[in-house]
Design a protein around this motif. Structure first.
Motif, PDB file in Angstrom:
ATOM      1  N   LYS A 153       3.703   9.222   1.301  1.00 53.43           N
ATOM      2  CA  LYS A 153       4.425   8.222   2.087  1.00 53.43           C
ATOM      3  C   LYS A 153       5.068   7.180   1.172  1.00 53.43           C
ATOM      4  CE  LYS A 153       1.792   8.541   6.380  1.00 53.43           C
ATOM      5  NZ  LYS A 153       1.095   7.775   7.448  1.00 53.43           N
ATOM      6  N   GLU A 154       6.045   6.459   1.735  1.00 55.21           N
ATOM      7  CA  GLU A 154       6.695   5.374   1.021  1.00 55.21           C
ATOM      8  C   GLU A 154       5.742   4.190   0.886  1.00 55.21           C
ATOM      9  OE1 GLU A 154      10.056   7.348   0.239  1.00 55.21           O
ATOM     10  OE2 GLU A 154       9.971   5.177  -0.134  1.00 55.21           O
ATOM     11  N   ARG A 155       5.964   3.415  -0.175  1.00 54.92           N
ATOM     12  CA  ARG A 155       5.184   2.192  -0.328  1.00 54.92           C
ATOM     13  C   ARG A 155       5.534   1.240   0.815  1.00 54.92           C
ATOM     14  NH1 ARG A 155       5.731  -0.169  -6.054  1.00 54.92           N
ATOM     15  NH2 ARG A 155       7.829  -0.717  -5.298  1.00 54.92           N
ATOM     16  N   ASP A 187      -5.265   3.391   7.481  1.00 55.69           N
ATOM     17  CA  ASP A 187      -5.192   2.344   6.467  1.00 55.69           C
ATOM     18  C   ASP A 187      -5.510   2.881   5.076  1.00 55.69           C
ATOM     19  OD1 ASP A 187      -6.725   0.141   8.844  1.00 55.69           O
ATOM     20  OD2 ASP A 187      -4.602   0.183   8.272  1.00 55.69           O
ATOM     21  N   THR A 188      -5.919   4.122   4.999  1.00 54.55           N
ATOM     22  CA  THR A 188      -6.230   4.736   3.708  1.00 54.55           C
ATOM     23  C   THR A 188      -4.993   4.775   2.815  1.00 54.55           C
ATOM     24  OG1 THR A 188      -7.996   6.104   4.617  1.00 54.55           O
ATOM     25  CG2 THR A 188      -6.967   6.865   2.573  1.00 54.55           C
ATOM     26  N   THR A 221      -5.743  -0.384  -6.192  1.00 52.23           N
ATOM     27  CA  THR A 221      -7.136  -0.034  -5.913  1.00 52.23           C
ATOM     28  C   THR A 221      -7.160   0.841  -4.659  1.00 52.23           C
ATOM     29  OG1 THR A 221      -9.378  -0.915  -5.594  1.00 52.23           O
ATOM     30  CG2 THR A 221      -7.596  -2.133  -4.540  1.00 52.23           C
ATOM     31  N   GLN A 222      -7.981   1.873  -4.702  1.00 55.90           N
ATOM     32  CA  GLN A 222      -8.021   2.845  -3.607  1.00 55.90           C
ATOM     33  C   GLN A 222      -8.888   2.332  -2.468  1.00 55.90           C
ATOM     34  OE1 GLN A 222      -6.529   6.085  -3.312  1.00 55.90           O
ATOM     35  NE2 GLN A 222      -7.278   5.861  -1.203  1.00 55.90           N
ATOM     36  N   VAL A 223      -8.343   2.423  -1.270  1.00 54.80           N
ATOM     37  CA  VAL A 223      -9.101   2.154  -0.044  1.00 54.80           C
ATOM     38  C   VAL A 223      -9.096   3.429   0.788  1.00 54.80           C
ATOM     39  CG1 VAL A 223      -9.149   0.861   2.119  1.00 54.80           C
ATOM     40  CG2 VAL A 223      -8.599  -0.312  -0.021  1.00 54.80           C
ATOM     41  N   THR A 224     -10.282   3.907   1.124  1.00 60.38           N
ATOM     42  CA  THR A 224     -10.417   5.110   1.928  1.00 60.38           C
ATOM     43  C   THR A 224     -11.237   4.784   3.169  1.00 60.38           C
ATOM     44  OG1 THR A 224     -10.335   6.506  -0.052  1.00 60.38           O
ATOM     45  CG2 THR A 224     -11.201   7.504   1.967  1.00 60.38           C
ATOM     46  N   VAL A 225     -10.656   5.066   4.321  1.00 58.27           N
ATOM     47  CA  VAL A 225     -11.334   4.820   5.596  1.00 58.27           C
ATOM     48  C   VAL A 225     -11.637   6.177   6.218  1.00 58.27           C
ATOM     49  CG1 VAL A 225     -11.259   3.649   7.823  1.00 58.27           C
ATOM     50  CG2 VAL A 225     -10.008   2.710   5.859  1.00 58.27           C
ATOM     51  N   SER A 226     -12.913   6.501   6.242  1.00 60.03           N
ATOM     52  CA  SER A 226     -13.309   7.833   6.701  1.00 60.03           C
ATOM     53  C   SER A 226     -14.765   7.807   7.129  1.00 60.03           C
ATOM     54  CB  SER A 226     -13.111   8.854   5.575  1.00 60.03           C
ATOM     55  OG  SER A 226     -13.595  10.121   5.967  1.00 60.03           O
ATOM     56  N   SER A 227     -15.067   8.661   8.116  1.00 61.83           N
ATOM     57  CA  SER A 227     -16.459   8.802   8.542  1.00 61.83           C
ATOM     58  C   SER A 227     -17.126   9.954   7.810  1.00 61.83           C
ATOM     59  CB  SER A 227     -16.527   9.002  10.053  1.00 61.83           C
ATOM     60  OG  SER A 227     -15.724  10.097  10.442  1.00 61.83           O
ATOM     61  N   ARG A 285       0.849  -1.200   0.000  1.00 58.04           N
ATOM     62  CA  ARG A 285       0.000   0.000   0.000  1.00 58.04           C
ATOM     63  C   ARG A 285       0.876   1.238   0.000  1.00 58.04           C
ATOM     64  NH1 ARG A 285      -2.754  -0.280   6.070  1.00 58.04           N
ATOM     65  NH2 ARG A 285      -0.877   0.271   7.268  1.00 58.04           N
ATOM     66  N   GLN A 286       0.315   2.293  -0.544  1.00 62.73           N
ATOM     67  CA  GLN A 286       1.004   3.575  -0.549  1.00 62.73           C
ATOM     68  C   GLN A 286      -0.002   4.682  -0.296  1.00 62.73           C
ATOM     69  OE1 GLN A 286       3.420   4.475  -4.004  1.00 62.73           O
ATOM     70  NE2 GLN A 286       4.689   5.852  -2.790  1.00 62.73           N
ATOM     71  N   ALA A 287       0.232   5.408   0.769  1.00 67.38           N
ATOM     72  CA  ALA A 287      -0.601   6.554   1.105  1.00 67.38           C
ATOM     73  C   ALA A 287       0.040   7.809   0.516  1.00 67.38           C
ATOM     74  CB  ALA A 287      -0.725   6.674   2.613  1.00 67.38           C
TER      75      ALA A 287
END
Length: 118
Positions: free
Chosen positions: A43-45, A90-91, A112-118, A38-40
């Protein structure tokens, strides 16, 4: 033609779950160790999890231990990442990786994008 195609990303609330899948084609899947990275932004992969060729061993980053589970199905040429108790940190864009430890060949999916947010 070698292909790694990820599925299952999206938006989820903190504490929720997502299951990522990666479908492989064009190479002998069972000869490759499979990983999720993952890469945010900014940030580094980061290596998230790895599973060995026949699924006998799996390793995880400390940040996801106990929450994420990697698995593979060599009959279907797929690898999955079950992500539970997701946190905003984890986003990231999650990418599938195949590596042959014998000949050092390595392949990547597009992510694939993963976004963790309220």
């Amino acid at each position: 033609q070698v292909r790694l195609v990820e599925f299952g990303g999206g938006l989820v609330q903190p504490g929720g779950s997502l299951r990522l899948s990666c479908a492989a084609s064009g190479f002998i899947f069972s000869l490759y160790d499979m990983s999720w990275y993952r890469q945010a932004p900014g940030k580094e992969r980061e290596l998230v999890a790895t599973i060995t060729k026949f699924g006998g061993s799996a390793n995880y980053a400390d940040s996801v231990k106990g929450r994420f589970t990697i698995s593979r199905d060599n009959a279907k040429d797929t690898v999955a990442l079950q992500m539970n108790s997701l946190k905003p940190e984890d986003t990231a864009v999650y990418s599938c990786n195949a590596k042959n430890s014998f000949n050092r060949l390595e392949y990547w999916g597009q992510g694939t994008q993963v976004t963790v947010s309220s």
